[in-house]
Design a protein around this motif. Structure first.
Motif, PDB file in Angstrom:
ATOM      1  N   ASN A 241     -23.861  53.744 -53.331  1.00  0.00           N
ATOM      2  CA  ASN A 241     -22.937  54.696 -53.940  1.00  0.00           C
ATOM      3  C   ASN A 241     -22.846  56.036 -53.209  1.00  0.00           C
ATOM      4  OD1 ASN A 241     -21.030  55.056 -56.127  1.00  0.00           O
ATOM      5  ND2 ASN A 241     -22.401  56.600 -56.952  1.00  0.00           N
ATOM      6  N   MET A 242     -23.406  56.150 -52.024  1.00  0.00           N
ATOM      7  CA  MET A 242     -23.366  57.417 -51.301  1.00  0.00           C
ATOM      8  C   MET A 242     -21.931  57.872 -51.016  1.00  0.00           C
ATOM      9  SD  MET A 242     -24.766  60.030 -49.974  1.00  0.00           S
ATOM     10  CE  MET A 242     -26.519  59.782 -49.746  1.00  0.00           C
ATOM     11  N   LEU A 257     -31.481  60.339 -57.689  1.00  0.00           N
ATOM     12  CA  LEU A 257     -31.856  59.075 -57.057  1.00  0.00           C
ATOM     13  C   LEU A 257     -32.418  58.127 -58.102  1.00  0.00           C
ATOM     14  CD1 LEU A 257     -32.271  57.386 -54.454  1.00  0.00           C
ATOM     15  CD2 LEU A 257     -34.534  58.444 -54.277  1.00  0.00           C
ATOM     16  N   VAL A 258     -31.797  56.950 -58.235  1.00  0.00           N
ATOM     17  CA  VAL A 258     -32.224  55.939 -59.203  1.00  0.00           C
ATOM     18  C   VAL A 258     -32.578  54.654 -58.460  1.00  0.00           C
ATOM     19  CG1 VAL A 258     -30.829  56.953 -61.030  1.00  0.00           C
ATOM     20  CG2 VAL A 258     -29.830  55.180 -59.582  1.00  0.00           C
ATOM     21  N   VAL A 264     -26.947  53.613 -61.623  1.00  0.00           N
ATOM     22  CA  VAL A 264     -25.856  54.471 -61.134  1.00  0.00           C
ATOM     23  C   VAL A 264     -24.678  54.429 -62.104  1.00  0.00           C
ATOM     24  CG1 VAL A 264     -24.128  54.775 -59.308  1.00  0.00           C
ATOM     25  CG2 VAL A 264     -26.501  54.261 -58.700  1.00  0.00           C
ATOM     26  N   ILE A 265     -24.320  53.214 -62.515  1.00  0.00           N
ATOM     27  CA  ILE A 265     -23.166  53.040 -63.405  1.00  0.00           C
ATOM     28  C   ILE A 265     -23.437  53.646 -64.781  1.00  0.00           C
ATOM     29  CG2 ILE A 265     -21.679  51.324 -64.515  1.00  0.00           C
ATOM     30  CD1 ILE A 265     -22.139  49.527 -62.053  1.00  0.00           C
ATOM     31  N   VAL A 276     -27.151  58.173 -56.613  1.00  0.00           N
ATOM     32  CA  VAL A 276     -27.270  57.080 -55.638  1.00  0.00           C
ATOM     33  C   VAL A 276     -28.501  56.248 -55.990  1.00  0.00           C
ATOM     34  CG1 VAL A 276     -26.131  58.339 -53.774  1.00  0.00           C
ATOM     35  CG2 VAL A 276     -28.626  58.504 -54.031  1.00  0.00           C
ATOM     36  N   ALA A 277     -28.545  55.027 -55.440  1.00  0.00           N
ATOM     37  CA  ALA A 277     -29.665  54.129 -55.739  1.00  0.00           C
ATOM     38  C   ALA A 277     -30.287  53.610 -54.455  1.00  0.00           C
ATOM     39  CB  ALA A 277     -29.186  52.956 -56.600  1.00  0.00           C
ATOM     40  N   SER A 278     -31.606  53.471 -54.489  1.00  0.00           N
ATOM     41  CA  SER A 278     -32.322  52.911 -53.341  1.00  0.00           C
ATOM     42  C   SER A 278     -32.390  51.388 -53.413  1.00  0.00           C
ATOM     43  CB  SER A 278     -33.734  53.498 -53.263  1.00  0.00           C
ATOM     44  OG  SER A 278     -34.427  53.308 -54.492  1.00  0.00           O
TER      45      SER A 278
END
Length: 579
Positions: A241-242, A257-258, A264-265, A276-278
């Protein structure tokens, strides 16, 4: 095809370098200049200086410098022509240039992006067909996602091997489909990797599709699978999602950061888009580098279970070391973000990030759970971990506050364990405006710096000196003189593009080491005096050597007279220097 020089000049004048650089990385005003964390090396403190008055930037650590085109060229790894075109688009300048005469701006992986984009559109379309009734029902009723969110995140569905059939019919090759890991191959032929799964496209920071995360609704299957490593997707090099989050993160100067896609949603449900998610992976240096381009303020919002807290601890240590201001989501429940919204509403999730824990507050809570403070060795380890982080705090009040908190917990003073803050840990920047000149090269650079900002200095230079002893300095001085003759003023950002010799360009950019490029007639005259003195001393040394070797008395006498004249001039210059 070469761009028209007038177009380049017009675009440069229309572009505000602070605004353009600010579209890529967070920029902060400091006095008359602007500072940013340099994206061209592993920078922890703001080392990149931007001077809007000169429309140039420079990093005082890695040395990268240039004008607005140079930044975009370096940042995006594109040609000068491509950088000019990008800046033209940003400032709404109509630039007429034929694409076939220019190096393509597109990546060498453009065909793979195009293939994946076709899959994104097809699976998104399929989600609204009869083959995806159960998937759509799950998203609507269980996950509470409306069509707006489904469209925003381009969520789709891959029915049994439909993607392979569709792409094959569109004349895409199995070779390319295998390259991007959307099909596999076995003894029976080709099959969809994400068959019968809800698909969540993953993009790079420019918005190119590079892979998928996909959820199964079938019991017994792995709940989520992601695209495996490909030429365009290495999990630890990207964050989900960046491309959507970066504009919001820069505007709000913080990024959340999730762990996963649905986290994210969940934030998007409540109107928070700087997330954003890792994607479940341990945070990597490359992911932090991407996040750093948006903001140095990060809120870690992993799940509240122990695995999530462990991940926060590891990620936080890494981020603090990289110079981030780290905060932690204040989620005291046992629910992940999506569950929190579903069970308690939007405000419950918003409260976790509106009043986050500081990094040190999280550490005290986390480490007191991890270590048994009734056991000596574990109390020692707990103390060591906290002290290590206190030592990294820049604010003296924070250091003292957390030192007292630690002492209250462990029951004794730890002042001898705490290092004193290094208030002198600052970069030394040469100030060319200083009246004290340490050497001949410094004097020449000071003259050049004054020439850049004053036509009066240029006129004085031509009448009083007219040359510089160093070849490169002299070339640059003549270029500056010529700029005044042609334009009646100097624009450093224009000169950067006009100078072909990299040594001269580097010399010009080195003048940015000055804190302030202001014309100071006394400093300027002093610098020219320094060069005159040095020149006369060298000339006198040559004359003395000649006198020793000459037999011609008449010529010898002429040189002695010349030596005496030079010495009188030297005494006059020394007198001026002391007055």
């Amino acid at each position: 095809m070469r761009l028209d020089s007038q177009d380049i000049d017009n675009i440069r004048k229309k572009a505000d370098i602070v605004d353009i650089i600010g579209r890529y990385i967070p920029v902060e005003k400091k006095g008359n200049a602007y500072k940013a964390v340099c994206p061209f090396h592993d920078d922890h403190d703001p080392s990149l200086s931007i001077k809007p008055s000169m429309q140039i930037f420079k990093c005082f650590v890695c040395g990268k410098a240039g004008n607005v085109f140079g930044f975009v060229e370096e940042y995006e790894h594109i040609s000068f022509t491509q950088a000019v075109k990008k800046v033209a688009e940003m400032v709404d300048y109509a630039l007429d240039i034929k694409e076939d005469n220019d190096v393509s701006y597109n990546s060498p992986y453009n065909d793979l992006y195009k293939l994946l984009n076709e899959m994104v559109k097809y699976t998104h379309y399929s989600l609204n067909t009869s083959v995806a009734i159960n998937a759509k029902k799950y998203l609507n009723e269980v996950r509470k996602l409306d069509d707006k969110l489904i469209d925003m995140f381009e969520i789709g569905y891959d029915a049994s091997n439909d993607v392979y059939k569709f792409l094959k019919a569109k004349n895409y090759s199995e070779e390319d489909m295998l390259k991007v890991n959307i099909i596999g191959q076995n003894d029976y032929g080709y099959f969809d990797i994400f068959s019968n799964r809800i698909t969540f496209p993953i993009h790079d920071s420019y918005g190119n599709p590079i892979g998928f995360s996909a959820r199964s609704l079938i019991d017994g299957q792995s709940k989520y699978i992601n695209t495996s490593t490909t030429d365009i997707y290495i999990k630890g090099n990207f964050v989900y999602n960046m491309h959507r989050a970066k504009a919001y993160a820069k505007k709000e100067n913080k990024i959340i950061l999730v762990e996963g896609v649905m986290d994210v949603i969940a934030y998007a449900k409540v109107g928070v888009y700087n997330v954003v998610a890792s994607l479940g992976t341990s945070l990597t240096e490359k992911q932090l580098a991407l996040i750093k381009q948006c903001s140095m303020n990060v809120i870690l919002a992993y799940d509240p279970d122990m695995a999530g807290q462990n991940a926060i601890y590891k990620a936080g240590l890494m981020a603090v070391k990289q110079g981030f201001n780290v905060y932690v989501s204040n989620n005291s429940s046992t629910l992940d973000p999506d569950e929190l919204v579903s069970n308690y509403g939007s405000n419950a999730l918003l409260e976790t990030i509106n009043k986050p824990l500081t990094w040190m507050e999280f550490l005290f809570k986390y480490l007191q759970i991890k270590y048994n403070l009734d056991i000596y060795d574990e109390k020692k380890m707990f103390t060591s971990k906290i002290v290590e982080q206190i030592d990294m705090l820049k604010d003296d009040y924070d250091r003292l506050n957390y030192q007292h908190q630690l002492e209250n917990i462990i029951g004794f003073s730890i002042s001898n364990l705490i290092k004193r803050s290094n208030t002198n840990d600052q970069k030394i920047i040469t100030n060319l405006s200083s009246s004290k000149i340490s050497g001949l090269l410094d004097a020449q650079k000071q003259i050049l710096a004054n020439l850049l900002v004053s036509k009066e200095a240029c006129n004085l230079f031509l009448s009083e000196l007219g040359y510089l002893p160093d070849d490169d300095c002299n070339v640059l001085a003549m270029i500056i003189v010529d700029e005044y003759r042609k334009f009646d003023m100097v624009e450093v950002s224009r000169m950067i593009d006009d100078i072909d010799d990299p040594k001269i360009k580097e010399l010009l950019l080195s003048l940015m080491d000055a804190k302030d490029l202001n014309y100071d007639v006394n400093c300027f005259m002093g610098a020219m005096r320094k060069i005159k003195i040095d020149t006369l001393k060298n000339l006198n040394a040559q004359i003395k050597r000649q006198i020793k070797t000459l037999n011609d008395l008449k010529l010898k006498q002429q040189l002695i007279i010349k030596l005496d004249t030079n010495n009188r001039e030297l005494r006059k210059l020394y007198d001026e220097e002391t007055n």
